[in-house]
Motif scaffolding. Sequence first.
Motif, short mmCIF file in Angstrom:
data_model
loop_
_atom_site.label_atom_id
_atom_site.label_comp_id
_atom_site.label_asym_id
_atom_site.label_seq_id
_atom_site.Cartn_x
_atom_site.Cartn_y
_atom_site.Cartn_z
N UNK A 16 0.83 -1.21 0.00
CA UNK A 16 0.00 0.00 0.00
C UNK A 16 0.86 1.26 0.00
N UNK A 17 2.08 1.17 0.52
CA UNK A 17 2.97 2.33 0.60
C UNK A 17 3.30 2.87 -0.78
N UNK A 18 3.80 2.04 -1.66
CA UNK A 18 4.18 2.50 -3.01
C UNK A 18 2.96 3.03 -3.76
N UNK A 19 1.85 2.37 -3.61
CA UNK A 19 0.64 2.79 -4.32
C UNK A 19 0.16 4.16 -3.83
N UNK A 20 0.22 4.39 -2.55
CA UNK A 20 -0.32 5.62 -1.97
C UNK A 20 0.67 6.78 -1.94
N UNK A 21 1.95 6.50 -1.83
CA UNK A 21 2.95 7.54 -1.60
C UNK A 21 3.90 7.71 -2.79
N UNK A 22 3.94 6.75 -3.68
CA UNK A 22 4.91 6.73 -4.78
C UNK A 22 4.99 8.01 -5.60
N UNK A 23 3.90 8.74 -5.74
CA UNK A 23 3.92 9.95 -6.58
C UNK A 23 4.23 11.23 -5.80
N UNK A 24 4.39 11.14 -4.48
CA UNK A 24 4.67 12.33 -3.68
C UNK A 24 6.13 12.77 -3.83
N UNK A 25 6.34 14.07 -3.78
CA UNK A 25 7.69 14.62 -3.79
C UNK A 25 8.33 14.31 -2.43
N UNK A 26 9.55 13.74 -2.42
CA UNK A 26 10.20 13.42 -1.15
C UNK A 26 10.40 14.65 -0.27
N UNK A 27 10.29 14.42 1.01
CA UNK A 27 10.49 15.47 2.02
C UNK A 27 10.86 14.78 3.32
N UNK A 28 10.25 15.22 4.43
CA UNK A 28 10.50 14.60 5.72
C UNK A 28 9.37 13.62 6.03
N UNK A 29 9.73 12.52 6.65
CA UNK A 29 8.73 11.49 6.96
C UNK A 29 8.96 10.94 8.36
N UNK A 30 7.85 10.54 8.97
CA UNK A 30 7.88 9.83 10.25
C UNK A 30 7.21 8.49 10.03
N UNK A 31 7.92 7.42 10.38
CA UNK A 31 7.37 6.07 10.35
C UNK A 31 7.07 5.70 11.80
N UNK A 32 5.81 5.78 12.19
CA UNK A 32 5.37 5.57 13.57
C UNK A 32 5.11 4.08 13.80
N UNK A 33 6.00 3.45 14.57
CA UNK A 33 5.91 2.01 14.79
C UNK A 33 6.59 1.29 13.64
#
Length: 190
Positions: free
Chosen positions: A9-26
């Motif tokens: 689901x990550x690639x499908x949902x986020x793949x087109x976003x411009x990279x920036x800062x991210x938090x992976x919670x858990x």
Amino acid sequence: MVGNPPNPHLAREIGSLKPGTALDAGCGAGAEAIWLASRGWHVTAVDISAEALTRAAERAATSAADHDRLRWVEADLSLWRPETQFDLVMTHYAHPAMPQLEFYDRIAGWVTAGGTLLIVGHLHTTDSTEHAHQSPIEASTTAASITARLDDTEWEIATAEERLRTLTGHSGQATPLHDVVVRATRLQAR
């Protein structure tokens, strides 16, 4: 990459976003954090388990990800607070030490204006088939339960889905997984 691949689901949902800062919670063993870092994101990956973070750092060391883009933090997300907001805040199947929906409320507050919230969790089902993967009731929810908590004056919902997918384990056995996927964008201040 050694170990399990990142959640599909990550690639499908986020793949087109411009990279920036991210938090992976858990973040667990770090598959999603490493995937993001290898695509140009600066990732803060937080988990309560020192063992999981050690495995994640070991996986990152053997990956193509830029290690300067990854920061591993051992913390209880029900107590920890980041020093900044993020362009992307995501969680995949976290089992926090607080009620699940309150956890989602908490991490949603860490998304900057114009940023994205991605929640991939266990769907609450009553499926009792022999091979169905049953998640703990306290760690399960529905897309409607999550989106009802996201104020439409502050959030634009892009995805609110409940999906059944099959995970094939190392032994070749197929396990059905019931997922809930919610992606929302925090609206810019007016």
